[in-house]
Scaffold this active site. Structure first.
Site, PDB file in Angstrom:
ATOM      1  N   CYS A  42       0.833  -1.195   0.000  1.00 20.82           N
ATOM      2  CA  CYS A  42       0.000   0.000   0.000  1.00 20.82           C
ATOM      3  C   CYS A  42       0.877   1.258   0.000  1.00 20.82           C
ATOM      4  O   CYS A  42       1.987   1.265   0.529  1.00 20.82           O
ATOM      5  CB  CYS A  42      -0.906   0.003   1.229  1.00 20.82           C
ATOM      6  SG  CYS A  42      -2.079   1.381   1.248  1.00 20.82           S
ATOM      7  N   ASP A  44       0.384   3.787   1.698  1.00 19.58           N
ATOM      8  CA  ASP A  44       0.328   4.388   3.039  1.00 19.58           C
ATOM      9  C   ASP A  44       1.726   4.732   3.567  1.00 19.58           C
ATOM     10  O   ASP A  44       2.624   3.883   3.571  1.00 19.58           O
ATOM     11  CB  ASP A  44      -0.365   3.396   3.992  1.00 19.58           C
ATOM     12  CG  ASP A  44      -0.731   4.038   5.316  1.00 19.58           C
ATOM     13  OD1 ASP A  44       0.175   4.531   6.015  1.00 19.58           O
ATOM     14  OD2 ASP A  44      -1.931   4.040   5.661  1.00 19.58           O
ATOM     15  N   ARG A  46       2.911   5.043   6.365  1.00 20.50           N
ATOM     16  CA  ARG A  46       3.375   4.374   7.588  1.00 20.50           C
ATOM     17  C   ARG A  46       3.964   2.994   7.310  1.00 20.50           C
ATOM     18  O   ARG A  46       4.549   2.368   8.198  1.00 20.50           O
ATOM     19  CB  ARG A  46       2.204   4.232   8.577  1.00 20.50           C
ATOM     20  CG  ARG A  46       1.629   5.555   9.017  1.00 20.50           C
ATOM     21  CD  ARG A  46       0.277   5.380   9.690  1.00 20.50           C
ATOM     22  NE  ARG A  46      -0.728   4.853   8.765  1.00 20.50           N
ATOM     23  CZ  ARG A  46      -1.985   4.588   9.090  1.00 20.50           C
ATOM     24  NH1 ARG A  46      -2.387   4.782  10.328  1.00 20.50           N
ATOM     25  NH2 ARG A  46      -2.833   4.128   8.188  1.00 20.50           N
ATOM     26  N   HIS A  98      -2.168  -3.964   5.044  1.00 25.04           N
ATOM     27  CA  HIS A  98      -1.927  -3.536   6.423  1.00 25.04           C
ATOM     28  C   HIS A  98      -3.259  -3.201   7.094  1.00 25.04           C
ATOM     29  O   HIS A  98      -4.180  -2.705   6.448  1.00 25.04           O
ATOM     30  CB  HIS A  98      -0.980  -2.330   6.464  1.00 25.04           C
ATOM     31  CG  HIS A  98      -1.562  -1.079   5.866  1.00 25.04           C
ATOM     32  ND1 HIS A  98      -2.047  -0.042   6.625  1.00 25.04           N
ATOM     33  CD2 HIS A  98      -1.756  -0.710   4.575  1.00 25.04           C
ATOM     34  CE1 HIS A  98      -2.490   0.913   5.830  1.00 25.04           C
ATOM     35  NE2 HIS A  98      -2.341   0.545   4.587  1.00 25.04           N
ATOM     36  N   CYS A 101      -5.997   0.252   7.069  1.00 18.73           N
ATOM     37  CA  CYS A 101      -5.784   0.740   5.701  1.00 18.73           C
ATOM     38  C   CYS A 101      -6.932   1.680   5.316  1.00 18.73           C
ATOM     39  O   CYS A 101      -8.096   1.271   5.285  1.00 18.73           O
ATOM     40  CB  CYS A 101      -5.712  -0.438   4.727  1.00 18.73           C
ATOM     41  SG  CYS A 101      -5.404   0.085   3.017  1.00 18.73           S
TER      42      CYS A 101
HETATM   43 CO    CO Z   1      -3.414   1.241   3.000  1.00 13.28          CO
END
Ligand code: CO
Length: 216
Positions: A42, A44, A46, A98, A101
């Protein structure tokens, strides 16, 4: 200092640190790559896969998009898989989702998100495939976690459907496909232990692309 400016300062420190460890680090890096793993994760901010796994430059080929999807009509992820398998000869393909998400959560909200609609519809399709399992989970958080997991599983299946993956696996015994989830709360990576051979056999019943032989 603004983060935007700080990154250039950090980069200078990083260059110096690498050279201090190994004077030829960048010359060697420029020679080429032979990554063992293709990672699809992803976007993302993090989920920093290289940092959390300790892989070094040159060891992991990386593709990231919202909610780690590999849809049938997505040229970008398809080109990444084709290149990684046929030219870089990766041994492993990992799809990593994750928990927490935002893409997965957004997909299940009753709202119009513009150009995100067709992208996130892939997640609604995953939900529809696993509706009976997901609907039986009454806790919202647990249901989202399960959706994250089954989304990873379905994206692994999408990869196994690809001719380049079937062909190279049958010829050479690799790559194999793995599903992981990153648990943000604990920092731990979880291997979903997807049975690659079982999935491949199941898929070949329907998605046999004439790749010379059936898996026994
Ligand atoms: Co995500």
């Amino acid at each position: 200092m603004e983060l935007y400016k700080e990154v250039f300062e950090n980069n200078k420190k990083w260059v110096n640190a690498r050279k201090a460890e190994d004077a030829h680090f960048f010359e060697d890096l420029a020679q080429g790559q032979s990554p063992e793993i293709l990672y699809i994760g992803c976007s993302d901010s993090r989920v920093t896969i290289e940092e959390m796994t300790g892989v070094k430059p040159g060891q992991m080929f990386v593709h990231r998009n919202i909610a780690n999807l590999v849809p049938n009509n997505d040229n970008s992820s398809a080109a990444v898989v084709e290149y990684a398998v046929a030219y870089l000869n990766v041994k492993h393909i990992v799809v990593c989702g994750h928990y927490n998400c935002g893409g997965i959560k957004a997909a299940m909200q009753p709202q119009d998100l513009g150009i995100l609609n067709p992208w996130l519809r892939n997640i609604r399709d995953v939900y529809r495939l696993h509706k009976s399992t997901l609907a039986s989970i009454t806790n919202d958080e647990e249901r989202y976690r399960k959706l994250v997991e089954v989304n990873v599983e379905e994206q692994c299946i999408n990869i196994i459907k690809m001719a380049v993956v079937q062909k190279h696996y049958l010829e050479r015994g690799y790559p194999t496909v793995h599903g992981w989830v990153f648990d943000i709360q604990s920092g731990k990576l979880i291997d979903l232990r997807i049975n690659f051979l079982k999935k491949l056999r199941g898929i070949q019943e329907i998605y046999d692309l004439g790749t010379t032989q059936q898996v026994k």
